[in-house]
Design a protein around this motif. Structure first.
Motif, PDB file in Angstrom:
ATOM      1  N   SER A 389      67.091  31.776  64.906  1.00  0.00           N
ATOM      2  CA  SER A 389      67.584  32.817  66.082  1.00  0.00           C
ATOM      3  C   SER A 389      68.720  33.543  65.525  1.00  0.00           C
ATOM      4  CB  SER A 389      67.960  32.028  67.302  1.00  0.00           C
ATOM      5  OG  SER A 389      69.021  31.619  67.236  1.00  0.00           O
ATOM      6  N   LEU A 390      69.540  33.033  64.700  1.00  0.00           N
ATOM      7  CA  LEU A 390      70.547  33.590  63.965  1.00  0.00           C
ATOM      8  C   LEU A 390      70.297  34.827  63.217  1.00  0.00           C
ATOM      9  CD1 LEU A 390      73.064  30.835  63.700  1.00  0.00           C
ATOM     10  CD2 LEU A 390      73.101  32.492  65.440  1.00  0.00           C
ATOM     11  N   GLY A 391      68.912  34.582  62.694  1.00  0.00           N
ATOM     12  CA  GLY A 391      68.792  35.687  61.652  1.00  0.00           C
ATOM     13  C   GLY A 391      67.602  36.736  62.124  1.00  0.00           C
ATOM     14  N   LEU A 392      67.686  36.940  63.380  1.00  0.00           N
ATOM     15  CA  LEU A 392      66.562  38.065  64.053  1.00  0.00           C
ATOM     16  C   LEU A 392      67.278  39.238  64.222  1.00  0.00           C
ATOM     17  CD1 LEU A 392      65.085  35.635  66.808  1.00  0.00           C
ATOM     18  CD2 LEU A 392      64.297  36.159  64.603  1.00  0.00           C
ATOM     19  N   SER A 393      68.588  39.432  64.072  1.00  0.00           N
ATOM     20  CA  SER A 393      69.133  40.594  64.502  1.00  0.00           C
ATOM     21  C   SER A 393      68.691  41.733  63.189  1.00  0.00           C
ATOM     22  CB  SER A 393      70.685  40.728  64.413  1.00  0.00           C
ATOM     23  OG  SER A 393      71.342  41.652  64.421  1.00  0.00           O
ATOM     24  N   ASN A 394      68.706  42.812  63.716  1.00  0.00           N
ATOM     25  CA  ASN A 394      68.627  43.811  62.711  1.00  0.00           C
ATOM     26  C   ASN A 394      69.909  44.386  61.820  1.00  0.00           C
ATOM     27  OD1 ASN A 394      65.570  43.956  62.803  1.00  0.00           O
ATOM     28  ND2 ASN A 394      65.881  45.208  64.754  1.00  0.00           N
ATOM     29  N   ASP A 395      70.928  44.086  62.693  1.00  0.00           N
ATOM     30  CA  ASP A 395      72.113  44.399  62.165  1.00  0.00           C
ATOM     31  C   ASP A 395      72.830  43.389  60.923  1.00  0.00           C
ATOM     32  OD1 ASP A 395      74.741  45.042  61.728  1.00  0.00           O
ATOM     33  OD2 ASP A 395      75.603  45.122  63.736  1.00  0.00           O
ATOM     34  N   PRO A 396      72.882  44.029  59.832  1.00  0.00           N
ATOM     35  CA  PRO A 396      73.307  43.069  58.747  1.00  0.00           C
ATOM     36  C   PRO A 396      74.269  42.613  58.828  1.00  0.00           C
ATOM     37  CG  PRO A 396      73.409  45.327  57.916  1.00  0.00           C
ATOM     38  CD  PRO A 396      72.759  45.323  59.422  1.00  0.00           C
ATOM     39  N   ASN A 397      75.474  42.925  59.946  1.00  0.00           N
ATOM     40  CA  ASN A 397      76.724  42.394  59.808  1.00  0.00           C
ATOM     41  C   ASN A 397      76.725  41.278  61.064  1.00  0.00           C
ATOM     42  OD1 ASN A 397      78.239  44.179  58.330  1.00  0.00           O
ATOM     43  ND2 ASN A 397      77.823  45.758  59.933  1.00  0.00           N
ATOM     44  N   VAL A 398      75.644  40.968  61.539  1.00  0.00           N
ATOM     45  CA  VAL A 398      75.420  40.116  62.438  1.00  0.00           C
ATOM     46  C   VAL A 398      74.254  38.789  61.742  1.00  0.00           C
ATOM     47  CG1 VAL A 398      74.460  39.611  65.093  1.00  0.00           C
ATOM     48  CG2 VAL A 398      75.959  41.579  64.586  1.00  0.00           C
ATOM     49  N   LYS A 399      73.582  39.465  61.354  1.00  0.00           N
ATOM     50  CA  LYS A 399      72.060  38.705  60.989  1.00  0.00           C
ATOM     51  C   LYS A 399      72.729  37.529  60.009  1.00  0.00           C
ATOM     52  CE  LYS A 399      67.681  38.969  58.705  1.00  0.00           C
ATOM     53  NZ  LYS A 399      66.781  40.058  58.262  1.00  0.00           N
ATOM     54  N   VAL A 400      72.323  36.452  60.209  1.00  0.00           N
ATOM     55  CA  VAL A 400      72.789  35.190  59.428  1.00  0.00           C
ATOM     56  C   VAL A 400      71.846  34.472  58.961  1.00  0.00           C
ATOM     57  CG1 VAL A 400      74.290  33.298  59.404  1.00  0.00           C
ATOM     58  CG2 VAL A 400      74.898  35.095  60.444  1.00  0.00           C
ATOM     59  N   ASN A 401      71.503  34.008  57.589  1.00  0.00           N
ATOM     60  CA  ASN A 401      70.777  32.934  56.910  1.00  0.00           C
ATOM     61  C   ASN A 401      71.421  31.745  56.874  1.00  0.00           C
ATOM     62  OD1 ASN A 401      68.813  31.444  55.775  1.00  0.00           O
ATOM     63  ND2 ASN A 401      68.285  32.924  54.143  1.00  0.00           N
ATOM     64  N   ILE A 402      71.227  30.804  57.792  1.00  0.00           N
ATOM     65  CA  ILE A 402      71.988  29.526  57.673  1.00  0.00           C
ATOM     66  C   ILE A 402      71.570  28.788  56.473  1.00  0.00           C
ATOM     67  CG2 ILE A 402      71.955  29.242  60.187  1.00  0.00           C
ATOM     68  CD1 ILE A 402      69.964  27.189  59.796  1.00  0.00           C
ATOM     69  N   ASN A 403      70.896  28.991  55.685  1.00  0.00           N
ATOM     70  CA  ASN A 403      70.513  28.481  54.443  1.00  0.00           C
ATOM     71  C   ASN A 403      71.712  28.757  53.139  1.00  0.00           C
ATOM     72  OD1 ASN A 403      68.028  26.771  55.116  1.00  0.00           O
ATOM     73  ND2 ASN A 403      66.978  28.664  55.094  1.00  0.00           N
ATOM     74  N   ASP A 404      71.834  29.869  53.692  1.00  0.00           N
ATOM     75  CA  ASP A 404      73.256  30.535  52.611  1.00  0.00           C
ATOM     76  C   ASP A 404      74.387  29.770  52.896  1.00  0.00           C
ATOM     77  OD1 ASP A 404      71.337  32.367  51.576  1.00  0.00           O
ATOM     78  OD2 ASP A 404      72.205  33.947  52.832  1.00  0.00           O
ATOM     79  N   TYR A 405      74.573  29.162  53.951  1.00  0.00           N
ATOM     80  CA  TYR A 405      75.748  28.283  54.228  1.00  0.00           C
ATOM     81  C   TYR A 405      75.704  26.554  54.200  1.00  0.00           C
ATOM     82  CZ  TYR A 405      77.110  33.008  55.353  1.00  0.00           C
ATOM     83  OH  TYR A 405      77.431  34.382  55.458  1.00  0.00           O
ATOM     84  N   ILE A 406      74.530  26.191  54.064  1.00  0.00           N
ATOM     85  CA  ILE A 406      74.335  24.874  53.899  1.00  0.00           C
ATOM     86  C   ILE A 406      74.083  24.204  52.540  1.00  0.00           C
ATOM     87  CG2 ILE A 406      72.476  22.977  54.534  1.00  0.00           C
ATOM     88  CD1 ILE A 406      71.625  24.692  56.980  1.00  0.00           C
ATOM     89  N   SER A 407      74.782  23.235  52.198  1.00  0.00           N
ATOM     90  CA  SER A 407      75.354  22.563  51.090  1.00  0.00           C
ATOM     91  C   SER A 407      74.843  21.370  50.974  1.00  0.00           C
ATOM     92  CB  SER A 407      76.709  22.793  50.799  1.00  0.00           C
ATOM     93  OG  SER A 407      76.923  22.178  49.271  1.00  0.00           O
ATOM     94  N   ASN A 408      74.295  20.851  49.943  1.00  0.00           N
ATOM     95  CA  ASN A 408      73.550  19.483  49.568  1.00  0.00           C
ATOM     96  C   ASN A 408      74.611  18.684  48.524  1.00  0.00           C
ATOM     97  OD1 ASN A 408      72.886  20.593  47.008  1.00  0.00           O
ATOM     98  ND2 ASN A 408      70.610  20.731  47.567  1.00  0.00           N
ATOM     99  N   GLY A 409      75.501  19.337  48.295  1.00  0.00           N
ATOM    100  CA  GLY A 409      76.306  18.761  47.146  1.00  0.00           C
ATOM    101  C   GLY A 409      76.167  19.231  45.686  1.00  0.00           C
ATOM    102  N   HIS A 410      75.085  19.851  45.591  1.00  0.00           N
ATOM    103  CA  HIS A 410      74.852  20.200  44.234  1.00  0.00           C
ATOM    104  C   HIS A 410      74.384  21.799  43.887  1.00  0.00           C
ATOM    105  CE1 HIS A 410      74.313  15.952  43.158  1.00  0.00           C
ATOM    106  NE2 HIS A 410      73.507  15.915  44.229  1.00  0.00           N
TER     107      HIS A 410
END
Length: 460
Positions: A389-410
């Motif tokens: 739901s965080l990535g549904l916005s059409n506003d690039p300043n609001v739209k978030v792809n959570i995969n860009d912020y999840i780290s697996n340690g590598h």
């Protein structure tokens, strides 16, 4: 006290070795021993009998005990005539500084008057103690006419009681602060005639530790309603756990700087290059979980609420360490040229390159509980998760792809693009150093942004 009067002051200087670029650069050099023994000592003292009453003391009809003591001594001299010398110095400070506890600015008089007598008694003059000890020691040895070895130590210990006490904070709710800063360095200077080399090894151990003064008792924060806002009146007893910290670093650094002077090509050149590696252990803690709670009470002209409307306390999240530790490694190198084009124009050209390895960032793993929360389904009909739901916005300043912020340690990499070119100049308009135009440009690349600075100033 620790510095001699020898100073080098330039109109405009960019020093890539220390990552400093400004309109004025002052280099202070520590004092050394000589072939003769020299020493000095001093002591100063004042107390409340040597000062006027403060307005708060006049209102309270009593003067708070206070005093200021500063004292120190130094001694320097030869170990081997013309070859080895020593210098040691100590300075101590003991302050008992008068201060005044008052309700926060803007508190209505009728509401302040409704505070409990136990709180009212904590208003008025107080004394804030401060203690500081500074130690400096230096040994220098010249085994040859072209070599000099210097070992020095700088030790600083400070403690203060009652930090934050004053407007809106009683002494019983204040914090105590301890600062320690110990630094040691070993330097070898070699004059090769056409070049000058400096090799340096340093060690540092510095910590900043504000802690609660009365964390074992419950604290109280009194507030009053101003529309929809809860405005603070005064905090007494206890301590807010968020006010405590334990931050510091310790480790070693190794550096080497080489300077080539008396180079000529369309003017005079002084070329300097260097490299530095630093490894430090970092510690960071921002709250204390062992303190008693702080309770907020609403106050009106009719009195104080018997039941608090809020409680503040710190607890440790299960599975996480309340203290962050990391081993940080830094590598930097630079090349610069001070180019005296003519008697009026001097150019300062150079470039730095830096790289940093921080395991707490590179090896970080996003907690599974947080990942599960993002993957929680919030729309059973479509299967939409909260993270999606965080990535549904059409506003690039609001739209978030959570995969860009999840780290697996590598999947985090060291940033390799920290290249920082710089340019400085000074122009002596009349060749008499009375009217000098100077300025500079530098570009600093970080992982998230490119910062550029441009200064142009005319100094008369």
């Amino acid at each position: 006290f620790f510095f001699s009067s020898r100073r080098r002051h330039t109109r405009f200087k960019c020093d890539w070795s220390s990552d400093v670029c400004s309109s004025d650069l002052v280099t202070a050099e520590t004092k050394s021993g000589t072939n003769e023994f020299h020493g000095e000592a001093f002591y100063t003292y004042t107390n409340q009998g040597m000062r006027s009453e403060t307005p708060a003391e006049q209102a309270a009809h009593r003067k708070t005990d206070s005093n200021t003591k500063e004292y120190g001594a130094s001694l320097g001299g030869p170990i081997l005539q013309d070859r080895a010398h020593f210098f040691v110095a100590y300075e101590g400070k003991r302050y008992e500084t008068p201060a005044t506890v008052t309700v926060a600015s803007g508190t209505p008089a009728d509401i302040a008057a409704a505070l409990p007598s136990s709180v009212q008694s904590q208003l008025g003059p107080i004394t804030l103690p401060f203690k500081e000890d500074l130690v400096f020691g230096k040994l220098d040895f010249e085994p040859t006419d072209t070599d000099r070895i210097v070992l020095d130590a700088k030790i600083r210990n400070e403690s203060s009681l009652g930090d934050q006490a004053g407007a809106g904070v009683a002494a019983s709710a204040a914090i105590t602060t301890k600062n320690t800063d110990n630094r040691f360095s070993l330097r070898w200077e070699h004059d090769g005639g056409s070049y000058y080399n400096e090799a340096l090894v340093t060690y540092e151990d510095a910590f900043f530790k504000p802690q609660g003064k009365n964390g074992s008792v419950n604290g109280s924060v009194y507030t009053w309603k101003n529309g929809n806002n809860d405005n603070g009146i005064i905090s007494v007893d206890g301590v807010d756990p968020r006010a405590t910290q334990n931050k510091g670093q310790k480790g070693i650094a190794i550096a080497d700087n080489i300077t080539f002077s008396h180079l000529t090509w369309n003017g005079d050149h002084t070329v300097k290059a260097g490299i530095k590696f630093k490894s430090v252990d970092l510690t960071a803690k921002d709250a204390e979980s062992g303190y008693n709670p702080i309770f907020n009470y609403d106050v009106s002209a009719d009195g104080v609420a018997t039941i608090p409307y809020k409680a503040t306390f710190a607890i440790v999240t299960p599975g996480l360490n309340p203290v962050a530790f990391s081993k940080d490694r830094q590598l930097g190198m630079y090349l610069q040229d001070d180019w005296a084009v003519n008697n009026r124009l001097t150019l300062n050209l150079g470039v730095r390159y830096d790289i940093e390895w921080n395991p707490s960032y590179l090896d970080f793993k996003t907690p599974q509980g947080l990942i599960d929360a993002f993957n929680t389904v919030i729309d059973p009909a479509t299967g939409l998760t909260y993270g999606q739901s965080l990535g549904l916005s059409n506003d690039p300043n609001v739209k978030v792809n959570i995969n860009d912020y999840i780290s697996n340690g590598h999947n985090r990499k060291v940033f390799m693009g920290q290249v920082a070119p710089r340019l400085g100049f000074s122009y002596d308009m009349d060749e008499d150093q009375k009217h000098v135009l100077f300025g500079g440009f530098r570009s600093e690349e970080h992982t998230s942004e490119l910062q550029s600075h441009l200064n142009l100033v005319c100094r008369l």
